[in-house]
Scaffold this motif. Sequence first.
Motif, PDB file in Angstrom:
ATOM      1  N   SER A   1      30.734  18.472  77.378  1.00 29.03           N
ATOM      2  CA  SER A   1      32.026  17.872  77.595  1.00 29.03           C
ATOM      3  C   SER A   1      33.283  18.819  77.177  1.00 29.03           C
ATOM      4  CB  SER A   1      32.411  16.624  76.735  1.00 29.03           C
ATOM      5  OG  SER A   1      33.256  15.979  76.871  1.00 29.03           O
ATOM      6  N   LEU A   2      33.257  19.519  75.973  1.00 26.33           N
ATOM      7  CA  LEU A   2      34.214  20.328  75.626  1.00 26.33           C
ATOM      8  C   LEU A   2      34.514  21.570  76.468  1.00 26.33           C
ATOM      9  CD1 LEU A   2      36.285  21.427  73.392  1.00 26.33           C
ATOM     10  CD2 LEU A   2      34.146  22.519  72.224  1.00 26.33           C
ATOM     11  N   ILE A   3      33.195  22.035  76.971  1.00 25.84           N
ATOM     12  CA  ILE A   3      33.350  23.404  77.986  1.00 25.84           C
ATOM     13  C   ILE A   3      33.890  23.184  79.346  1.00 25.84           C
ATOM     14  CG2 ILE A   3      31.826  25.105  79.244  1.00 25.84           C
ATOM     15  CD1 ILE A   3      30.028  24.906  76.798  1.00 25.84           C
ATOM     16  N   ALA A   4      33.460  21.794  79.682  1.00 24.92           N
ATOM     17  CA  ALA A   4      33.809  21.368  81.030  1.00 24.92           C
ATOM     18  C   ALA A   4      35.306  20.801  81.068  1.00 24.92           C
ATOM     19  CB  ALA A   4      33.121  20.078  81.471  1.00 24.92           C
ATOM     20  N   THR A   5      35.923  20.462  79.986  1.00 29.69           N
ATOM     21  CA  THR A   5      37.432  19.865  79.822  1.00 29.69           C
ATOM     22  C   THR A   5      38.266  21.302  79.910  1.00 29.69           C
ATOM     23  OG1 THR A   5      36.717  17.925  78.553  1.00 29.69           O
ATOM     24  CG2 THR A   5      38.905  18.671  78.428  1.00 29.69           C
TER      25      THR A   5
ATOM     26  N   GLN B   1      41.769  15.233  72.821  1.00 22.28           N
ATOM     27  CA  GLN B   1      40.653  14.495  72.577  1.00 22.28           C
ATOM     28  C   GLN B   1      39.447  15.209  72.473  1.00 22.28           C
ATOM     29  OE1 GLN B   1      40.972  10.975  74.858  1.00 22.28           O
ATOM     30  NE2 GLN B   1      41.524   9.631  72.997  1.00 22.28           N
ATOM     31  N   THR B   2      39.365  16.141  73.804  1.00 27.59           N
ATOM     32  CA  THR B   2      37.899  16.846  73.700  1.00 27.59           C
ATOM     33  C   THR B   2      37.996  17.955  73.081  1.00 27.59           C
ATOM     34  OG1 THR B   2      37.976  15.822  76.114  1.00 27.59           O
ATOM     35  CG2 THR B   2      36.394  18.024  75.585  1.00 27.59           C
ATOM     36  N   LEU B   3      39.199  18.790  72.880  1.00 29.73           N
ATOM     37  CA  LEU B   3      39.174  20.000  71.951  1.00 29.73           C
ATOM     38  C   LEU B   3      39.011  19.780  70.472  1.00 29.73           C
ATOM     39  CD1 LEU B   3      42.572  21.739  73.430  1.00 29.73           C
ATOM     40  CD2 LEU B   3      40.093  22.386  73.531  1.00 29.73           C
ATOM     41  N   LEU B   4      39.213  18.320  70.239  1.00 25.76           N
ATOM     42  CA  LEU B   4      38.842  18.010  68.667  1.00 25.76           C
ATOM     43  C   LEU B   4      37.717  17.055  68.536  1.00 25.76           C
ATOM     44  CD1 LEU B   4      42.774  16.922  67.513  1.00 25.76           C
ATOM     45  CD2 LEU B   4      41.696  19.181  67.546  1.00 25.76           C
TER      46      LEU B   4
END
Length: 405
Positions: free
Chosen positions: A24-28, A244-247
């Motif tokens: 999820s983090l990579i895709a965001t 939200q995704t970075l954190l």
Amino acid sequence: MAGFSRGLPALSSVFSQLAQSALSLIATILFARLLSPSTFGILAIFWLIWMLWLSMNRSVFSEQLLASAASTRARRGYKSFVLIWLTAALTISLGASLPFGDVALLGGVTYIAFFVGSDAARYYVMAATGGRRGGFYGAAGILIVDVLRLLLALGALLTAFAGAPTALTLTLVNMSAGIWILCLIDSRQSFSLRLARGYVGGLGKFERAISLQFILGTGVSQAAPAIALLPFGFASVGAIRLTQTLLSPITLLTTAFQPTVIKLFAARKADEQGLRRLLLGLIASALLIGVLLASTAVVTVNLFGEEFIPAQYVDLVREICLPIAVMLAVAVVGQPGGAIIRVRRLGVESLRGQVIGSFTTLALCIAAAPFTLTHFVWALAAGSITTVCVTYALMAASELSKSRG
């Protein structure tokens, strides 16, 4: 060797959750780079809707497979149910995104659908391989698939930064999201409407209560960021999603252990005192972990944000990172409660807590909308704190009432 064989299923479950969060983090980061801020905001709305369904599917269906040791027939019904809703929802989502005429947006919508479908598929595989006979080999297979998913996602990110054709990047990232879905398509009965209807019809009172809780409570709360669309625009909604995704590593560790915690609570269900001590210990540990990780995340964003945040988002992410870090830390504290709710089947208490917290969140967000985006995100954080505190208070009151009775 025997100890390793017994521990591998738990290890694979934890690693699978970590891999899902890492993807999820990579895709965001990848789609924030490929899309303009306004188009990324549009994708964030699709993301929000799909993640609402992911949360409901986990709460009502997937985690119950692990908590209740579902039968083979129930697992087959769950599998058909997942494939049917995934196919229908993906078709609708692609139809809704076609008018925007952006290939990368279409790839992003497909990725999100595959990601949510794979999350459901992982729980099916974990439930199907949890027995003594298939536990070791099933766990080894889960590890292999998730390592492959991470490699594909990292390859997609590298191609994006290297300026490779967008089609290659989209192909790799969608492969990383969709591999698990193949595990559901293993026979002509995979899309059985009869099995799916039998599975849904066989759900009990607790599952219905949790469904109602999500619709009236959790779903309302998680949809609250969409309120920012009217006063602040698509780009701000995208910034909230990106932050939200970075954190999200704040919740990564405890989320990864959630299936294991559910199984641990289930194994000690008969020991009231032991279960209570375990829950209190996990809440205290979650509070400490949440505070430490949130503090680290905020410092990292403020000191090194330029190194990993797309340039057009750096200032905005720094502005809203503190309230989002608080919101995620509160989610960490609430996770032990979520596990015990499923094992003790405290559907009524959970429903009341979620409804009170969610409508508090909505009221605060509406009140904050005329002000700045930072005020709005602090309203989201305050709503999360209310939800967790009220839910724990209702659970404690219920347990006290039972002990006196």
